[in-house]
Design an enzyme around this catalytic site. Structure first.
Site, short mmCIF file in Angstrom:
data_model
loop_
_atom_site.label_atom_id
_atom_site.label_comp_id
_atom_site.label_asym_id
_atom_site.label_seq_id
_atom_site.Cartn_x
_atom_site.Cartn_y
_atom_site.Cartn_z
N VAL A 15 0.83 -1.21 0.00
CA VAL A 15 0.00 0.00 0.00
C VAL A 15 0.87 1.26 0.00
CG1 VAL A 15 -1.62 1.35 1.40
CG2 VAL A 15 -2.02 -1.06 0.99
N THR A 91 -1.06 -4.62 9.52
CA THR A 91 -1.95 -4.85 10.66
C THR A 91 -2.49 -6.28 10.57
OG1 THR A 91 -3.73 -3.85 9.35
CG2 THR A 91 -2.70 -2.45 11.00
N ARG A 260 -29.70 -2.78 -9.01
CA ARG A 260 -29.52 -2.68 -7.56
C ARG A 260 -28.40 -3.61 -7.10
NH1 ARG A 260 -35.41 -4.22 -5.86
NH2 ARG A 260 -34.88 -5.73 -7.46
N GLY A 273 -8.82 -14.97 -1.65
CA GLY A 273 -7.58 -14.92 -0.88
C GLY A 273 -7.16 -13.47 -0.73
N CYS A 276 -6.28 -9.03 2.74
CA CYS A 276 -7.26 -8.15 3.37
C CYS A 276 -8.57 -8.80 3.79
CB CYS A 276 -7.57 -6.98 2.44
SG CYS A 276 -6.15 -5.90 2.24
N PHE A 338 -2.70 -15.04 -5.20
CA PHE A 338 -4.11 -15.06 -4.76
C PHE A 338 -5.06 -14.52 -5.82
CE2 PHE A 338 -5.67 -10.79 -3.61
CZ PHE A 338 -4.51 -10.04 -3.63
P1 NAD Z 1 3.03 -4.79 3.95
O1 NAD Z 1 3.35 -5.85 4.95
O2 NAD Z 1 3.28 -5.05 2.51
O3 NAD Z 1 3.86 -3.45 4.31
C1 NAD Z 1 3.98 -2.92 5.57
C2 NAD Z 1 5.40 -2.39 5.75
O4 NAD Z 1 5.47 -1.65 6.98
C3 NAD Z 1 6.47 -3.48 5.86
O5 NAD Z 1 7.42 -3.31 4.83
C4 NAD Z 1 7.08 -3.29 7.26
O6 NAD Z 1 8.47 -3.53 7.29
C5 NAD Z 1 6.77 -1.81 7.51
N1 NAD Z 1 6.76 -1.44 8.93
C6 NAD Z 1 6.10 -2.05 9.96
N2 NAD Z 1 6.29 -1.35 11.10
C7 NAD Z 1 7.10 -0.29 10.80
C8 NAD Z 1 7.63 0.78 11.55
N3 NAD Z 1 7.36 0.92 12.86
N4 NAD Z 1 8.41 1.68 10.91
C9 NAD Z 1 8.67 1.55 9.59
N5 NAD Z 1 8.18 0.56 8.82
C10 NAD Z 1 7.40 -0.35 9.42
O7 NAD Z 1 1.53 -4.40 4.20
P2 NAD Z 1 0.50 -3.77 3.12
O8 NAD Z 1 -0.10 -4.84 2.30
O9 NAD Z 1 1.15 -2.59 2.46
O10 NAD Z 1 -0.66 -3.26 4.10
C11 NAD Z 1 -0.49 -2.13 4.92
C12 NAD Z 1 -1.83 -1.75 5.50
O11 NAD Z 1 -2.74 -1.37 4.46
C13 NAD Z 1 -2.54 -2.88 6.26
O12 NAD Z 1 -3.22 -2.34 7.35
C14 NAD Z 1 -3.52 -3.42 5.24
O13 NAD Z 1 -4.64 -4.00 5.86
C15 NAD Z 1 -3.93 -2.16 4.50
N6 NAD Z 1 -4.40 -2.39 3.12
C16 NAD Z 1 -3.77 -3.29 2.31
C17 NAD Z 1 -4.19 -3.43 0.99
C18 NAD Z 1 -3.52 -4.42 0.06
O14 NAD Z 1 -4.04 -4.63 -1.01
N7 NAD Z 1 -2.39 -5.00 0.41
C19 NAD Z 1 -5.23 -2.64 0.50
C20 NAD Z 1 -5.84 -1.72 1.35
C21 NAD Z 1 -5.40 -1.60 2.66
C1 UDX Z 2 -9.38 -6.09 -1.77
C2 UDX Z 2 -10.41 -5.00 -2.09
O1 UDX Z 2 -10.97 -5.24 -3.38
C3 UDX Z 2 -9.74 -3.63 -2.06
O2 UDX Z 2 -10.71 -2.61 -2.27
C4 UDX Z 2 -9.08 -3.44 -0.70
O3 UDX Z 2 -8.42 -2.21 -0.64
C5 UDX Z 2 -8.10 -4.57 -0.43
O4 UDX Z 2 -8.78 -5.84 -0.52
P1 UDX Z 2 -7.48 -7.33 -3.13
O5 UDX Z 2 -7.54 -8.32 -2.02
O6 UDX Z 2 -6.16 -6.79 -3.53
O7 UDX Z 2 -8.42 -6.09 -2.81
O8 UDX Z 2 -8.11 -8.00 -4.46
P2 UDX Z 2 -9.61 -8.33 -4.92
O9 UDX Z 2 -9.71 -8.01 -6.36
O10 UDX Z 2 -10.61 -7.74 -4.04
O11 UDX Z 2 -9.68 -9.92 -4.80
C6 UDX Z 2 -9.66 -10.58 -3.54
C7 UDX Z 2 -9.89 -12.06 -3.75
O12 UDX Z 2 -11.23 -12.32 -4.17
C8 UDX Z 2 -9.00 -12.68 -4.83
O13 UDX Z 2 -8.58 -13.97 -4.42
C9 UDX Z 2 -9.91 -12.76 -6.03
O14 UDX Z 2 -9.53 -13.75 -6.94
C10 UDX Z 2 -11.24 -13.09 -5.35
N1 UDX Z 2 -12.42 -12.73 -6.15
C11 UDX Z 2 -12.64 -11.43 -6.50
C12 UDX Z 2 -13.35 -13.72 -6.50
O15 UDX Z 2 -13.17 -14.89 -6.17
N2 UDX Z 2 -14.46 -13.35 -7.21
C13 UDX Z 2 -14.71 -12.07 -7.56
O16 UDX Z 2 -15.76 -11.82 -8.18
C14 UDX Z 2 -13.76 -11.07 -7.19
#
Ligand code: NAD
Ligand code: UDX
Length: 472
Positions: A15, A91, A260, A273, A276, A338
């Site tokens: 992110v 988190t 809807r 998968g 999140c 995933f």
């Molecule tokens: P990530 O594990 O890829 O990245 C988190 C990074 O934070 C790591 O590189 C870690 O080393 C660093 N970190 C942790 N504690 C630290 C500290 N005290 N100082 C400096 N760096 C530190 O995680 P992510 O997938 O980027 O997710 C981050 C957040 O965003 C989570 O809360 C997640 O739920 C949320 N989120 C993720 C997605 C997604 O698609 N991955 C989408 C929306 C929201």
């Molecule tokens: C999700 C949310 O979409 C995004 O808004 C949020 O910020 C983070 O979590 P992500 O997990 O990256 O995003 O991908 P997403 O496209 O939502 O797919 C999640 C899982 O659901 C995948 O395994 C995907 O293959 C599956 N999926 C998605 C289905 O099985 N069917 C669908 O119709 C859509």
């Protein structure tokens, strides 16, 4: 009026990296520094080989890195320089202690917040970007306020991220909405406006929604829970389809035409998968339990239960179709990520499936175009097993192509919907020729044209479809 000129992002992950890279790309007047404790991750962000695969990310990073976008491990310096700090750390679900297996582990959020409180020498807007349980901002505020002085004031905002992996850059450049929550105080609203101004560098103003702090935090959990709920709903229907001869694609299409309901997120699959959905629903379940709302908790819990059921159901179908045993049979698994267009494997359905195949003593050949072998071994290793890779090598083989994986296999299982596995891209005649007969194919993504593959000779089984679908 506060004008943001210098931004720090704590956490250079899936992110923090793409979000702040796009922010820098669209805001040449703002200096953006993304920091992380992991030296390896920062080194990769500073190299030609970025640490995550995301279509369009290279172009964005290479266009502004070294100009107004910087990656560093010097967390303190970046905090001190910044007017606004995104906290974008992980988190994950707690592994031990109170709420283990359900609650979000907020240790990283707290440690980043404490670092800000300790080293800040000027006022800061602190933005919760990580997904957190409702009212986490209150704890962050308490830590920050305990360290504020007459010169150092902290404002706290919630700005959850809605990007999906695989389409992160597209989502960030053109978001459905940006959500910014603030305390409804004069200073809170001024901070909120400052962040609105940052986003409106490229996002139309009407798509930037402002709310109170707690609505913003809860909306993120709510959106993910509702999206996952749609997938569990269609997956529950897929089981009925298989038993009745209804076709899940047709059912999804017919339902989705209702404006809807809408047509998106109704693709039946082997189970959702990603890092999140499961984590955030469990987080919501835990929150509901803590609030003494057991019926609400049970409602959301069912979304996860249905997802687990879908994965197990798929495995059971494979075993029963292969004459009730897969011992020593070769199963080719196509896809380990995933979803397509990402190398991320967190909570991938492939992990559960392959572990089950190994338990049944099958030989599993895995191919994914973007996931490294090292990652696959890590994901499949069981805690406490010494020399895991050697142990795993007895059961798994990591391949360089779908053809290699399918060679001499008893069954091909499509787990990730990569375009290259489509029947107009992969030579299924060649795959069929190299397989043991009967050659089974299990499509967990409704990706291939089953009729076409049956013509070649495959015995095809597709989620939510029954071979006799539509017949009397
Ligand atoms: P990530 O594990 O890829 O990245 C988190 C990074 O934070 C790591 O590189 C870690 O080393 C660093 N970190 C942790 N504690 C630290 C500290 N005290 N100082 C400096 N760096 C530190 O995680 P992510 O997938 O980027 O997710 C981050 C957040 O965003 C989570 O809360 C997640 O739920 C949320 N989120 C993720 C997605 C997604 O698609 N991955 C989408 C929306 C929201
Ligand atoms: C999700 C949310 O979409 C995004 O808004 C949020 O910020 C983070 O979590 P992500 O997990 O990256 O995003 O991908 P997403 O496209 O939502 O797919 C999640 C899982 O659901 C995948 O395994 C995907 O293959 C599956 N999926 C998605 C289905 O099985 N069917 C669908 O119709 C859509």
């Amino acid at each position: 009026m506060t004008v943001v000129k210098n931004i720090c992002c704590i956490g250079a992950g899936y992110v923090g990296g793409p979000t702040c890279a796009v922010l820098a790309y669209k805001s040449p007047d703002i200096k953006v520094t993304i920091v992380d404790l992991s030296e390896a991750r920062i080194a990769a962000w500073n190299s030609d080989n970025l640490p995550i695969y995301e279509p369009g990310l290279d172009e964005v990073v290479f266009a502004c890195r070294g100009k107004n976008l910087f990656f560093s491990t010097d967390v303190d310096a970046a905090i001190q320089e910044a007017d606004l700090i995104f906290v974008s750390v992980n988190t994950p679900t707690k592994k031990s202690g109170m709420g283990a297996g359900m609650a979000a582990d907020l240790a990283y959020v707290e440690s980043a917040t404490r670092r800000i409180a300790e080293v800040a020498k000027s006022p800061k807007i602190v933005v919760e970007k990580s997904t957190v349980p409702c009212r986490t901002a209150q704890s962050m505020r308490t830590i920050l306020e305990a360290n504020s002085t007459s010169e150092i004031h902290f404002d706290i905002l919630s700005n959850p991220e809605f990007l999906a992996e695989g389409t992160a850059i597209k989502d960030l450049l053109n978001p459905d909405r940006v959500l910014i929550g603030a305390l409804q105080t004069e200073s809170g609203i001024e901070a909120q406006n400052a962040l609105v101004d940052v986003y409106t560098h490229w996002v139309p103003k009407e798509r930037v929604i402002t709310t109170n702090l707690w609505s913003s935090e809860l909306s993120k959990l709510a959106a993910n829970a509702m999206l996952a709920q749609r997938i569990s709903s269609i997956n529950a229907l897929s089981a009925i389809c298989e038993a009745t001869g209804a076709d899940v694609d047709e059912v999804a299409f017919a339902c989705g035409k209702d404006t809807r309901l809408g047509s998106k997120f109704l693709k039946a699959s082997v189970g959702f998968g990603g890092s999140c959905f499961q984590k955030d629903i469990l987080n919501l379940v835990y929150l509901s339990t803590q609030l003494n709302l057991p019926e609400v908790a049970a409602y959301w819990q069912q979304v996860v239960i249905m997802n687990e059921y879908q994965k197990k159901r798929f495995v059971r179908n494979i075993i029963s179709t292969l004459f009730n045993t897969i011992t020593n049979k070769k199963i080719a698994v196509l896809g380990f990520a995933f979803k397509k267009d990402t190398g991320d494997t967190r909570e991938s359905a492939a992990i559960t499936l392959i572990k089950d195949f190994i338990q049944e003593n099958a030989r599993v050949a895995i191919y994914d175009p973007k996931v490294e072998a090292e990652q696959i071994y890590m994901d499949l290793s069981e805690p406490g097993v010494v020399d895991t890779q050697k142990q795993l090598e007895k059961n798994i083989q990591i391949c360089q192509s779908a053809y290699e994986a399918a060679d001499d296999a008893d069954a091909v299982v499509i787990v990730t919907e990569w375009d290259e596995f489509r029947d107009d891209q992969l030579d299924y005649e060649k795959i069929y020729a190299g397989m043991k007969k009967p050659a089974f194919l299990f499509d967990g993504r409704l990706l291939v044209n089953a009729a076409k593959l049956r013509q070649i000779g495959f015995k095809v089984s597709v989620i939510g479809k029954n071979e006799l679908a539509g017949t009397a």
